[in-house]
Design a protein around this motif. Sequence first.
Motif, PDB file in Angstrom:
ATOM      1  N   LEU A 619       0.830  -1.204   0.000  1.00 10.85           N
ATOM      2  CA  LEU A 619       0.000   0.000   0.000  1.00 10.85           C
ATOM      3  C   LEU A 619       0.869   1.260   0.000  1.00 10.85           C
ATOM      4  O   LEU A 619       0.526   2.278  -0.649  1.00 10.85           O
ATOM      5  CB  LEU A 619      -0.924  -0.013   1.223  1.00 10.85           C
ATOM      6  N   PHE A 620       2.005   1.182   0.712  1.00  5.22           N
ATOM      7  CA  PHE A 620       2.914   2.333   0.705  1.00  5.22           C
ATOM      8  C   PHE A 620       3.490   2.569  -0.694  1.00  5.22           C
ATOM      9  O   PHE A 620       3.608   3.707  -1.164  1.00  5.22           O
ATOM     10  CB  PHE A 620       4.037   2.107   1.710  1.00  5.22           C
ATOM     11  N   GLY A 621       3.852   1.466  -1.369  1.00  2.00           N
ATOM     12  CA  GLY A 621       4.347   1.600  -2.734  1.00  2.00           C
ATOM     13  C   GLY A 621       3.290   2.153  -3.664  1.00  2.00           C
ATOM     14  O   GLY A 621       3.576   3.003  -4.539  1.00  2.00           O
ATOM     15  N   THR A 622       2.067   1.730  -3.471  1.00  2.00           N
ATOM     16  CA  THR A 622       0.960   2.238  -4.282  1.00  2.00           C
ATOM     17  C   THR A 622       0.763   3.725  -4.023  1.00  2.00           C
ATOM     18  O   THR A 622       0.551   4.533  -4.951  1.00  2.00           O
ATOM     19  CB  THR A 622      -0.335   1.468  -3.953  1.00  2.00           C
ATOM     20  N   PHE A 623       0.863   4.089  -2.731  1.00  2.00           N
ATOM     21  CA  PHE A 623       0.707   5.500  -2.363  1.00  2.00           C
ATOM     22  C   PHE A 623       1.836   6.343  -2.969  1.00  2.00           C
ATOM     23  O   PHE A 623       1.593   7.433  -3.517  1.00  2.00           O
ATOM     24  CB  PHE A 623       0.703   5.626  -0.841  1.00  2.00           C
ATOM     25  N   VAL A 627       1.524   9.395  -5.555  1.00  2.00           N
ATOM     26  CA  VAL A 627       2.096  10.723  -5.289  1.00  2.00           C
ATOM     27  C   VAL A 627       2.972  11.161  -6.460  1.00  2.00           C
ATOM     28  O   VAL A 627       2.904  12.323  -6.912  1.00  2.00           O
ATOM     29  CB  VAL A 627       2.895  10.718  -3.976  1.00  2.00           C
ATOM     30  N   VAL A 628       3.811  10.231  -6.943  1.00  2.00           N
ATOM     31  CA  VAL A 628       4.669  10.560  -8.088  1.00  2.00           C
ATOM     32  C   VAL A 628       3.820  10.906  -9.304  1.00  2.00           C
ATOM     33  O   VAL A 628       4.122  11.864 -10.057  1.00  2.00           O
ATOM     34  CB  VAL A 628       5.617   9.390  -8.396  1.00  2.00           C
ATOM     35  N   LEU A 648       4.491   7.596 -21.767  1.00  2.00           N
ATOM     36  CA  LEU A 648       5.103   6.360 -21.286  1.00  2.00           C
ATOM     37  C   LEU A 648       5.353   6.429 -19.781  1.00  2.00           C
ATOM     38  O   LEU A 648       5.241   5.427 -19.079  1.00  2.00           O
ATOM     39  CB  LEU A 648       6.420   6.085 -22.021  1.00  2.00           C
ATOM     40  N   SER A 649       5.696   7.616 -19.295  1.00  2.00           N
ATOM     41  CA  SER A 649       5.931   7.768 -17.858  1.00  2.00           C
ATOM     42  C   SER A 649       4.659   7.494 -17.075  1.00  2.00           C
ATOM     43  O   SER A 649       4.659   6.797 -16.058  1.00  2.00           O
ATOM     44  CB  SER A 649       6.456   9.161 -17.555  1.00  2.00           C
ATOM     45  N   PHE A 650       3.552   8.102 -17.532  1.00  2.00           N
ATOM     46  CA  PHE A 650       2.285   7.849 -16.834  1.00  2.00           C
ATOM     47  C   PHE A 650       1.852   6.380 -16.944  1.00  2.00           C
ATOM     48  O   PHE A 650       1.311   5.797 -15.996  1.00  2.00           O
ATOM     49  CB  PHE A 650       1.205   8.783 -17.381  1.00  2.00           C
ATOM     50  N   LEU A 651       2.103   5.803 -18.138  1.00  2.30           N
ATOM     51  CA  LEU A 651       1.746   4.386 -18.306  1.00  2.30           C
ATOM     52  C   LEU A 651       2.619   3.520 -17.400  1.00  2.30           C
ATOM     53  O   LEU A 651       2.141   2.529 -16.815  1.00  2.30           O
ATOM     54  CB  LEU A 651       1.928   3.976 -19.767  1.00  2.30           C
ATOM     55  N   LEU A 652       3.894   3.886 -17.235  1.00  2.00           N
ATOM     56  CA  LEU A 652       4.783   3.139 -16.335  1.00  2.00           C
ATOM     57  C   LEU A 652       4.332   3.274 -14.884  1.00  2.00           C
ATOM     58  O   LEU A 652       4.344   2.290 -14.125  1.00  2.00           O
ATOM     59  CB  LEU A 652       6.217   3.659 -16.507  1.00  2.00           C
ATOM     60  N   LEU A 653       3.934   4.481 -14.506  1.00  2.00           N
ATOM     61  CA  LEU A 653       3.434   4.654 -13.142  1.00  2.00           C
ATOM     62  C   LEU A 653       2.162   3.829 -12.900  1.00  2.00           C
ATOM     63  O   LEU A 653       1.960   3.262 -11.816  1.00  2.00           O
ATOM     64  CB  LEU A 653       3.153   6.143 -12.882  1.00  2.00           C
ATOM     65  N   PRO A 853      14.603  10.585  -8.753  1.00  4.46           N
ATOM     66  CA  PRO A 853      15.503  11.705  -9.148  1.00  4.46           C
ATOM     67  C   PRO A 853      14.767  12.854  -9.860  1.00  4.46           C
ATOM     68  O   PRO A 853      15.081  14.028  -9.646  1.00  4.46           O
ATOM     69  CB  PRO A 853      16.502  11.026 -10.083  1.00  4.46           C
ATOM     70  N   LYS A 854      13.790  12.524 -10.668  1.00  9.29           N
ATOM     71  CA  LYS A 854      13.028  13.569 -11.362  1.00  9.29           C
ATOM     72  C   LYS A 854      12.201  14.381 -10.380  1.00  9.29           C
ATOM     73  O   LYS A 854      12.108  15.611 -10.474  1.00  9.29           O
ATOM     74  CB  LYS A 854      12.128  12.937 -12.416  1.00  9.29           C
ATOM     75  N   CYS A 855      11.572  13.635  -9.412  1.00 11.33           N
ATOM     76  CA  CYS A 855      10.786  14.350  -8.413  1.00 11.33           C
ATOM     77  C   CYS A 855      11.678  15.258  -7.560  1.00 11.33           C
ATOM     78  O   CYS A 855      11.241  16.352  -7.128  1.00 11.33           O
ATOM     79  CB  CYS A 855      10.048  13.358  -7.526  1.00 11.33           C
TER      80      CYS A 855
END
Length: 879
Positions: A619-623, A627-628, A648-653, A853-855
Amino acid sequence: MKVHVMPPSGLALIHSMSSTQRWSEKAWALLQLLLMASFSQAEDPVCRRIGDPEIPQMFKDGDIILGGIFSFHNAWKNRQDTYMHKPLPLQCTSLKFRGFQYAQAMLFAIEEINNSTDLLPGISLGYKIYDACASIARGVRVALALANGNEGVSAPSEAPCTRPAQVQAIMGDTFSSICMAIASVIGPFHIPLISHLATCACLSDKTKYPSFLRTIPSDYYQSRALAHLVKHFGWTWVGAIRTNDDYGNNGMATFTEIAQQLGICLEYSVSLFRTDTPDKIQKTIEIIKASTSKVIVTFLSTTELYVIINELAQHNLTGYQWVGTEAWIFDSETAAVDRHHILDGAIGLSIPAALVSGMEEFMLNVKPLNSSSNELFTEFWETLFSCKFTQSKSSTGNQRECTGHEDLTGVQNSFTDMSLMPIFYNVYKGVYAAAHALHVILSCNKTCNTKVQLDPFTILQHIRKINFKTKEGDEVYFNENGDPPAKYEIINWQPTENGIVDFVTVGLYDASLPADKQLTLQNKSLIWAQNSPEVPVAVCNEKCPPGTRKVLQKGKPVCCYDCLRCAEGEISNITDAITCVRCHPEFWSNERRDACVKKEEEFLSYEEIMGALLTAAALFGTFMTAVVALIFFRYRQTPIVRANNSELSFLLLFSLTLCFLCSLTFIGRPSEWSCMLRHTAFGITFVLCISCVLGKTIVVLMAFRATLPGSNWMKWFGPVQQKLSVLGFTLIQVVICILWLSISPPFPFKNFKKFKDKIILECALGSAVGFWAVLGYIGLLAMLCFILAFLARKLPDNFNEAKFITFSMLIFCAVWITFIPAYVSSPGKFSVAVEIFAILASSFGLLICIFIPKCYIILLKPEKNTKKNMMGKETPKAF
């Protein structure tokens, strides 16, 4: 032809006689001889039994004669025949009143029938009763006397020496061995022999003893009843003593056979006979003394029992629990002989109680029959009243004289004791059985047809078929073996305060009932050996408690054993179990090994700590992913987000979110749907995730190639191609999963092998090929992505995304390479935990290495989130 030679009367021998005179005298003598020979006639041939005649001890004439053979004496004097002269008659000793009681019962029945107008009207029954002296030889001798008679019968010389039977039926004898011998001898003549007390099961064999019948049940039933009685009280380790004759040997053989089937063992089995030497009797006593069992089962006649209890009393051997047969268990004379109370508390089987009206009065009204000439009755009367008849040659002045008119009222001895009335009743029923058969043969109604020629064979056939009720209401009949119905009372010897034994009926045994209802004990208190209220213990070993099994001791009977604890997973829930029973695979033995308890079902649940931690991590990973995604959406117009295909970034997330969430399908009780979902969801989401990373990596490479002069690479891998590549790579995994689910899908499985006391609830792979195809395809894409990212790691960008992809793929591959041995070696639910950990670790690796790193730049270094900065020409550091 007999020729008698008589000397001439007045003949004188004078030496001075002349020869002429002598010759004249000789001629005269010869003439007399011839005259006598001429007038003498030949004697008619006579049929008579060879040997000395046998005179019955009791007799009475009648129209029809019944025979009786009873043992008025129980022993005889041994003698050594030298075969130099004719053997003397058997000299009987040890007078017993029981034989007289049996004879009186027979006389009572005969007198009652003679006085009846309903049974054999107009016909008088007579009797001839002999003393067998408990001797087989004498029993056969008097049986032949009853069959042939003692009187001579003339017969023509050309006719065979035959005669009709002198008696129509014989009552007796008491002993089985004597009955066997008598039945063998008179059997070919079909003379019925009806015994009141011979119980040997061997006498039921009609091929050997066709004319034998009895009014007492066979030991076939008594032996079984004794065995079940012994088993009922839990006695499995007993001793056995028997009379060394057919009664004892056959009865004990049957008991031993049934006892073995019931799990009863004999510590010893000894035999003795009344004429055994003192040394042999002493050996028997030593065997009893050395034994550990305190229960003794007997097949003894009273005489042998007296020998045993007298010897035990001399050796002060008490405390034994005796189990007896009808031969002595209800006998007050035996109780009187047992002055040292060796038999107190005995238990055994007896003929059901009976009371025949008028019989006791008749028996006590006995008077000596011509006491001056009948030696047997003289001896009986003198023994009964401790007196001497005046005609007795051995009369002395120390004893009072008998008159023959003494009154039995008030006399207390075994003759006046009526405790054996059931046996007397058996004699009574035997006489009535013969009378009813004669009644039918003679076609009696108001009168009988006296012209009917009686023969024993016809009488025997009718006796076998009779079925009548006595005046007491008891039904009398014989089965095909000549035996009556088998019913017994269970008797317990309970001594009273005045020293007299009270024979208490404590149960019943009825062989005609179903096996589980034949033996019934009444709710009465029993007295055991040494007046103890507690049931004696007679076992070679203590019973094995539940949770153990019996292991036989080498070289010892089956009743001697050790108790071995059941192995894990096996139980025994009964006492003295022979084997332990293995529990059902879903159950396991408890600590005591006496019950199977349901195994603990083990699976990774949400309630336990490990499951809760993994759920929290997922759940933490999902959260974090959410957030990202929000950050990227909020700053979607910034250069760093737009730099490498934001779609692709959104699809990866999105795929990472699914990866975190798919780990939750591995937690909880496996079901058919969860098993199919967890592996396919994991395979498809991870392929989707790796496909996106692979697309981003290719985009980075294509972007670098596009900056070169004359390069046209980007037109071949534009946004459409990127989306199609992700879709294509994912569809391949979807096809693999569909084939897997179609051919052999995963299914819930209970694993009993990993742990003995636990059930591992897991998902079986179904097709192992499908599972490894899914993992292999993911690994192939991951390796391809890693190689491409490694090649693009030194591209001249200020923000080289290929470097972070390389790190993420390195973590991804390292996690899944170490997953394989950890998954295989982890037991139970830990293997599922390892798989969840691998999913979460690889997902966190991708999320952290690619997006954090991007965040960081977006949120903390916004000055670097510019197009100018993104196009910087700083030389990247090698690693």
